[in-house]
Every structure is written in structure tokens, then in C-alpha cells.
Design an enzyme around this catalytic site. Structure first.
Site, PDB file in Angstrom:
ATOM      1  N   ASP A  47       0.813  -1.218   0.000  1.00  0.00           N
ATOM      2  CA  ASP A  47       0.000   0.000   0.000  1.00  0.00           C
ATOM      3  C   ASP A  47       0.851   1.274   0.000  1.00  0.00           C
ATOM      4  O   ASP A  47       0.621   2.183   0.803  1.00  0.00           O
ATOM      5  CB  ASP A  47      -0.918   0.033   1.222  1.00  0.00           C
ATOM      6  N   GLU A 206     -11.123  -0.474  -3.715  1.00  0.00           N
ATOM      7  CA  GLU A 206     -10.464   0.293  -2.660  1.00  0.00           C
ATOM      8  C   GLU A 206      -9.351   1.158  -3.265  1.00  0.00           C
ATOM      9  O   GLU A 206      -9.158   1.199  -4.467  1.00  0.00           O
ATOM     10  CB  GLU A 206      -9.872  -0.647  -1.606  1.00  0.00           C
TER      11      GLU A 206
END
Length: 316
Positions: A47, A206
Site C-alpha cells: 500500500d 479500494e
């Protein structure tokens, strides 16, 4: 050290010698250069948020390798060339520094305003914010509570990203299952809940990340599940930070011929004083990674003449 398939290999002593046709001897006359240029930071991270701040590139990733993505610490790395990275250590530790959460430290992002840095992060499926006078901390929690608490809207309140427009206005994007955005107040640690927008984006899962090139706004996001090798990046374009968004398709996906699986949860940075752009993302660690054992890499992001994004070529 052995020769195999026209390559020079360094192998552990447990390697089956039958794999090789013969041993060879070599005299090294130049520095050894590894065949892989990534992961760009060694170890298990995911991420990644990449940003250019105060003359350096910074990476803010999730610390990976924990069952259930249960890590509790955030680290920072910086570089002047996107190749050589300095590890600045832990910049925020949920347990001792955040009163309302102590696990699931995921997907941070960074913003800058008026000589302060604002570090937004996922923790216990809520979104928090911490501040510092330095991009490497130490960061402290000015609220003592989540900025976006779990249950505030449908889906998980995770994966924050802050985009600051050329007029100086900053917007917070986030979401898992549904995509949200809201203008931040000038203090960067509050917003008017009545101004929250919900976006309808094809295949959205997401990791919304917005950037602007010229007069076009780009909303990139991740599709599928981070535990799937099919996790990938799609994007849309619009004429404002709120769109309306035109879906443009996939720009980053797996390449099984190279062993690249699950490349996504992206962020984008522009090199200073140029039109060179780069995309940072994670993938399954190679060779035996999975959705909780991931590594971070960076590749160029290129545009067509009409402003659409060319498919990213994932590299080793």
C-alpha cells in the site's frame, strides 16, 4: 556460484547439483549488479504512498507480513533518485501513540500545508490523522479519536488519500466497497460531514488515488481483493476533483510470465520540473509471496497524446 541458462547464479548449498550441467569458474572484474531492480525497499511492505516533499521522494507503506494484516507501525523511506532509499524507521506506532487503535495499521498518505505535515492512516478500520513539522515525524495525534470512524459510511473506512488542487484546496478520498470524498477544512484535521460525496466507479474495490495533469483529474483505484493475483488498477478521468468520472479501463495488471501477481494499491508522483510521472504499487513478494507477504516497486507512468494513460509495464 554456478552457470545456468546463460546466467550466473548464486545458490545455497542445498541446491540440487543435478540441476546444472557443469560447474564453471569466473574471475569477477566489475561490481556485481543484481538482476532485479525491485522491490525498491527491502522487506515486506504494501500500500505505498509516494510523494515529493522538500526536495526528496518519500514512501509511506503498510508494514506487511502479519496474519490478518495486523501490523501496528508505520515507517518512512526517502530518496533523491527513486533507486537508493533511506530507512527513517518507525514514524508512528499505534500502540503507544494512538489511544483509539492498536492494530490494522494500513495504507497511509501524506499532505503538507503551512509548514506542517499531515499523516492520514487506516487503523482498526477507521481513518486517523497525525501531524508533525517533519515528513519523517515524530507524528502526534491532534484529535485523540478517528477523523473518519468505522461505520461512518457503508464499507470499511480505510485507504485515505489527500489530493491538494492547484487552488490550494485539499480533498480527502477513501473507501473500501464504496468510494468517498470530502473537502478538508483549512486545519486539515476536520471536514463538514454534509459535504461527503459518494462516487459510482465500475469495479471499484479500494485505494482511491487522485492526481491532476494539466486540466485533467485522474482517479486511480484498485479492483478485486489484495489477496488475489488478479488485484489490479483501473482509472477514470474528470474535469474536477469530484468528476463526473469517465471510466478508462485497466492500466496495471499481473504478468505471470514474470511471476508478478496482484500489482495494485497504487500511488502516483510527478518528478519536479518535468512531465515525468511514476507509479508506486505493491505486488505479491517474489517468488513465494501472497496477499499478506507483499513488496513495493515503482515503474514509469506514461500518457498518450490524448491524455489517457498507457498500460503500465510491470518490471522486475
Amino acid at each position: 556460484m554456478r552457470h545456468r541458462d546463460n546466467q550466473l547464479w548464486l545458490d545455497p548449498s542445498t541446491t540440487n547439483p543435478a540441476t546444472f550441467a557443469a560447474d564453471s569458474s569466473y574471475r569477477i572484474t566489475a561490481p556485481w549488479v543484481a538482476g532485479r531492480r525491485s522491490p525498491v525497499v527491502k522487506g515486506l511492505y504494501a500500500d505505498p504512498n509516494i510523494a515529493y516533499l522538500n526536495g526528496r521522494y518519500y514512501l509511506y507503506p503498510t508494514t506487511d507480513g502479519y496474519n490478518g494484516w495486523s501490523g501496528a507501525r508505520f515507517k518512512a523511506f526517502s530518496s533523491t533518485d527513486l533507486v537508493n532509499w533511506t530507512d527513517h524507521g518507525t514514524i508512528l506506532d499505534l500502540g503507544p501513540q494512538i489511544s483509539w487503535a492498536d492494530d490494522r495499521a494500513w495504507a497511509p498518505t501524506i499532505a503538507y500545508r503551512d509548514n506542517r505535515y499531515y499523516f492520514y492512516f487506516s487503523a482498526a478500520t477507521s481513518i486517523g490523522v497525525a501531524t508533525s513539522s517533519s515528513p519523517t515525524g515524530p507524528f502526534t495525534d491532534p484529535l485523540g479519536r478517528p477523523l473518519v470512524p468505522a461505520g461512518f459510511r457503508s464499507g470499511q473506512m480505510i485507504d485515505p488519500h489527500v489530493f491538494t488542487d492547484t487552488d490550494g484546496r485539499s480533498y480527502l478520498y477513501w473507501g473500501n466497497g464504496s468510494a468517498y470524498a470530502v473537502p478538508l477544512n483549512a486545519d486539515m484535521i476536520s471536514f463538514d460531514a454534509g459535504q461527503v460525496r459518494t462516487f459510482s466507479l465500475p469495479n471499484f474495490r479500494e485505494a482511491p488515488f487522485v492526481f491532476k495533469r494539466g486540466t485533467t483529474y485522474y482517479l486511480t483505484y484498485s479492483v478485486d481483493d489484495t489477496g488475489s493475483e488478479n488485484y489490479h488498477v483501473e482509472y477514470a478521468t474528470g474535469a474536477s476533483p469530484y468528476g463526473p468520472w469517465t471510466h478508462r479501463g485497466t492500466i496495471l495488471a499481473k504478468n505471470l510470465s514474470l511471476g508478478i501477481k496482484g500489482p495494485a494499491h497504487q500511488s502516483v508522483v510527478k518528478a519536479p520540473d518535468s512531465d515525468a510521472w511514476y507509479i508506486a504499487y505493491h505486488r505479491f513478494a517474489i517468488p513465494a509471496g501472497n496477499g499478506t507477504n507483499r513488496e513495493v516497486t515503482i515503474d514509469p507512468l506514461r500518457f498518450n497524446a490524448d491524455g489517457t494513460i498507457q498500460p503500465v509495464i510491470p518490471t522486475l
